[in-house]
Design a protein around this motif. Structure first.
Motif, PDB file in Angstrom:
ATOM      1  N   ASP A   1     -17.578  -5.900 -15.771  1.00  0.00           N
ATOM      2  CA  ASP A   1     -16.899  -5.001 -14.835  1.00  0.00           C
ATOM      3  C   ASP A   1     -15.542  -4.590 -15.367  1.00  0.00           C
ATOM      4  O   ASP A   1     -14.669  -5.430 -15.582  1.00  0.00           O
ATOM      5  CB  ASP A   1     -16.684  -5.712 -13.488  1.00  0.00           C
ATOM      6  CG  ASP A   1     -17.867  -5.494 -12.579  1.00  0.00           C
ATOM      7  OD1 ASP A   1     -18.218  -4.322 -12.360  1.00  0.00           O
ATOM      8  OD2 ASP A   1     -18.414  -6.509 -12.098  1.00  0.00           O
TER       9      ASP A   1
ATOM     10  N   SER B   1     -12.956   2.673 -15.233  1.00  0.00           N
ATOM     11  CA  SER B   1     -13.700   1.782 -14.344  1.00  0.00           C
ATOM     12  C   SER B   1     -15.187   1.994 -14.583  1.00  0.00           C
ATOM     13  O   SER B   1     -15.651   3.139 -14.648  1.00  0.00           O
ATOM     14  CB  SER B   1     -13.381   2.071 -12.874  1.00  0.00           C
ATOM     15  OG  SER B   1     -12.036   1.760 -12.599  1.00  0.00           O
ATOM     16  N   ARG B   2     -15.891   0.901 -14.730  1.00  0.00           N
ATOM     17  CA  ARG B   2     -17.322   1.015 -14.963  1.00  0.00           C
ATOM     18  C   ARG B   2     -17.950  -0.361 -14.864  1.00  0.00           C
ATOM     19  O   ARG B   2     -17.349  -1.352 -15.262  1.00  0.00           O
ATOM     20  CB  ARG B   2     -17.595   1.579 -16.364  1.00  0.00           C
ATOM     21  CG  ARG B   2     -19.063   1.796 -16.680  1.00  0.00           C
ATOM     22  CD  ARG B   2     -19.591   3.036 -15.965  1.00  0.00           C
ATOM     23  NE  ARG B   2     -21.014   3.196 -16.122  1.00  0.00           N
ATOM     24  CZ  ARG B   2     -21.696   4.196 -15.576  1.00  0.00           C
ATOM     25  NH1 ARG B   2     -21.075   5.130 -14.877  1.00  0.00           N
ATOM     26  NH2 ARG B   2     -22.998   4.289 -15.729  1.00  0.00           N
ATOM     27  N   ARG B   3     -19.152  -0.427 -14.331  1.00  0.00           N
ATOM     28  CA  ARG B   3     -19.923  -1.673 -14.391  1.00  0.00           C
ATOM     29  C   ARG B   3     -21.046  -1.473 -15.409  1.00  0.00           C
ATOM     30  O   ARG B   3     -21.811  -0.515 -15.297  1.00  0.00           O
ATOM     31  CB  ARG B   3     -20.516  -2.008 -13.023  1.00  0.00           C
ATOM     32  CG  ARG B   3     -21.582  -3.088 -13.105  1.00  0.00           C
ATOM     33  CD  ARG B   3     -21.971  -3.591 -11.753  1.00  0.00           C
ATOM     34  NE  ARG B   3     -20.874  -4.367 -11.168  1.00  0.00           N
ATOM     35  CZ  ARG B   3     -20.978  -5.001 -10.009  1.00  0.00           C
ATOM     36  NH1 ARG B   3     -22.097  -4.938  -9.312  1.00  0.00           N
ATOM     37  NH2 ARG B   3     -19.957  -5.689  -9.540  1.00  0.00           N
ATOM     38  N   VAL B   4     -21.089  -2.352 -16.388  1.00  0.00           N
ATOM     39  CA  VAL B   4     -22.184  -2.321 -17.356  1.00  0.00           C
ATOM     40  C   VAL B   4     -23.173  -3.391 -16.916  1.00  0.00           C
ATOM     41  O   VAL B   4     -22.805  -4.564 -16.788  1.00  0.00           O
ATOM     42  CB  VAL B   4     -21.700  -2.608 -18.794  1.00  0.00           C
ATOM     43  CG1 VAL B   4     -22.801  -2.314 -19.800  1.00  0.00           C
ATOM     44  CG2 VAL B   4     -20.459  -1.771 -19.125  1.00  0.00           C
TER      45      VAL B   4
ATOM     46  N   LEU C   1     -24.399   0.825 -23.531  1.00  0.00           N
ATOM     47  CA  LEU C   1     -23.320   1.797 -23.356  1.00  0.00           C
ATOM     48  C   LEU C   1     -22.671   2.047 -24.712  1.00  0.00           C
ATOM     49  O   LEU C   1     -22.308   1.099 -25.409  1.00  0.00           O
ATOM     50  CB  LEU C   1     -22.281   1.276 -22.355  1.00  0.00           C
ATOM     51  CG  LEU C   1     -21.087   2.199 -22.083  1.00  0.00           C
ATOM     52  CD1 LEU C   1     -20.652   2.071 -20.623  1.00  0.00           C
ATOM     53  CD2 LEU C   1     -19.893   1.898 -22.970  1.00  0.00           C
TER      54      LEU C   1
ATOM     55  N   THR D   1     -25.990   5.004 -21.522  1.00  0.00           N
ATOM     56  CA  THR D   1     -24.732   5.537 -21.033  1.00  0.00           C
ATOM     57  C   THR D   1     -23.800   5.834 -22.202  1.00  0.00           C
ATOM     58  O   THR D   1     -23.817   5.132 -23.205  1.00  0.00           O
ATOM     59  CB  THR D   1     -24.029   4.470 -20.144  1.00  0.00           C
ATOM     60  OG1 THR D   1     -25.022   3.807 -19.369  1.00  0.00           O
ATOM     61  CG2 THR D   1     -23.023   5.103 -19.215  1.00  0.00           C
TER      62      THR D   1
ATOM     63  N   MET E   1     -19.588   6.690 -23.069  1.00  0.00           N
ATOM     64  CA  MET E   1     -18.205   6.761 -22.599  1.00  0.00           C
ATOM     65  C   MET E   1     -17.452   7.584 -23.640  1.00  0.00           C
ATOM     66  O   MET E   1     -17.384   7.199 -24.808  1.00  0.00           O
ATOM     67  CB  MET E   1     -17.609   5.362 -22.477  1.00  0.00           C
ATOM     68  CG  MET E   1     -16.141   5.374 -22.078  1.00  0.00           C
ATOM     69  SD  MET E   1     -15.454   3.695 -21.954  1.00  0.00           S
ATOM     70  CE  MET E   1     -16.195   3.107 -20.459  1.00  0.00           C
TER      71      MET E   1
ATOM     72  N   VAL F   1     -17.613   9.029 -18.351  1.00  0.00           N
ATOM     73  CA  VAL F   1     -18.722   8.085 -18.470  1.00  0.00           C
ATOM     74  C   VAL F   1     -19.913   8.627 -17.717  1.00  0.00           C
ATOM     75  O   VAL F   1     -19.768   9.123 -16.593  1.00  0.00           O
ATOM     76  CB  VAL F   1     -18.365   6.698 -17.876  1.00  0.00           C
ATOM     77  CG1 VAL F   1     -19.374   5.655 -18.322  1.00  0.00           C
ATOM     78  CG2 VAL F   1     -16.974   6.271 -18.263  1.00  0.00           C
TER      79      VAL F   1
END
Ligand SMILES: Nc1ncnc2c1ncn2[C@@H]1O[C@H](COP(=O)(O)OP(=O)(O)OP(=O)(O)O)[C@@H](O)[C@H]1O
Length: 251
Positions: free
Chosen positions: A3, A22-25, A31, A194, A196, A206
């Motif tokens: 996170d 901000s991103r949840r992998v 990603l 994904t 970024m 993203v």
């Protein structure tokens, strides 16, 4: 699984390399992080693995992280197998030496990345690409739930690029979360869920790799002309991006 919340980094304020990331992998996700030289990709990865402290924001990992740095030199004459065995350290009791099972796992990881034959070679004598594969094996044998890799295919020949990309895809499909940097949009189009894109400062985009990596976006990101082509080769149909290396675009 990993996170990123409001992540920002500046070596010298107010010059933010990146901000508001901000991103949840999640597990099963690949990603890819893309951006021009010096945009902050390595710094971002260093924040993810705890080697750099974000200027603001937080990173939370739901498991051990395996890290493959961009370049690695060692003057110590470790054998390649011993380098890979270092990945087992977190699984050993304090002061314990790796055992037979650790050695078996390390050799299996080396076979998986196609370098079983290098096990007894001295690590400093290996080529750049061979060293990159050793470090990948070290990360695999560490069994981290999150793998963070800085340009894992940069020193590899074409066949090994494909092998490593699909190996990383496979590791994600087994339930790991994979974060990697690359300078090749095609690497992202080949295996990533994904992308970024680091445009600078707060402009970090993203989203779905295939939707984000268009001619226009890639052209804007690098200041080049990019053309989409569809590769239709019977068993595979996918879009690739071809760069006009003879033309730069100045925004
Ligand atoms: N310790 C430091 N102090 C000041 N600036 C630094 C430091 N380390 C890196 N930088 C600068 O921060 C910027 C981002 O570096 P970073 O290595 O994260 O970029 P990158 O996107 O990974 O680049 P590349 O694609 O060339 O590998 C660069 O301009 C670099 O010169």
């Amino acid at each position: 699984m990993l996170d990123l919340d409001g992540l920002g980094f500046a070596y010298e304020l107010p010059h933010w390399l990146f901000r508001d990331v901000s991103r949840r992998v999640t597990e099963g996700e690949v990603l890819t992080v893309l951006g021009p030289n010096g945009r902050g990709k390595t710094t971002l990865l260093r924040c993810l693995v705890g080697l750099a402290h974000p200027t603001e924001g937080t990173v939370r990992a739901g498991g051990d992280i395996g890290f493959v740095p961009q370049q690695h030199h060692s003057t110590f004459a470790y054998r390649a197998l011993d380098m890979v065995l270092m990945g087992r350290t977190r699984h050993l009791a304090p002061l314990a030496s790796p055992g037979r099972r650790d050695r078996r796992l390390a050799l299996a990881a080396m076979e998986r990345v196609g370098i079983g034959h290098l096990a007894d070679r001295d690590y400093p004598t290996l080529s750049g690409g061979e060293r990159q594969l050793v470090l990948l094996a070290r990360a695999i044998v560490g069994e981290g739930r999150v793998l963070v890799l800085d340009e894992p295919a940069s020193a590899l020949d074409l066949r090994n690029q494909g092998r490593v990309l699909h190996l990383l895809r496979g590791l994600a499909d087994e339930g790991r979360a994979v974060v990697m940097t690359t300078h090749h949009p095609d690497h992202a189009l080949e295996v990533a869920d994904t992308a970024m894109l680091m445009f600078g400062g707060s402009d970090v985009r993203v989203g779905s790799a295939s939707r984000l990596l268009t001619e226009d976006t890639v052209g804007d990101l690098y200041g080049v002309r990019a053309h989409s082509l569809v590769l239709d080769a019977g068993d595979v149909s996918r879009r690739v991006l071809v760069t006009r290396f003879d033309q730069e675009v100045h925004p």
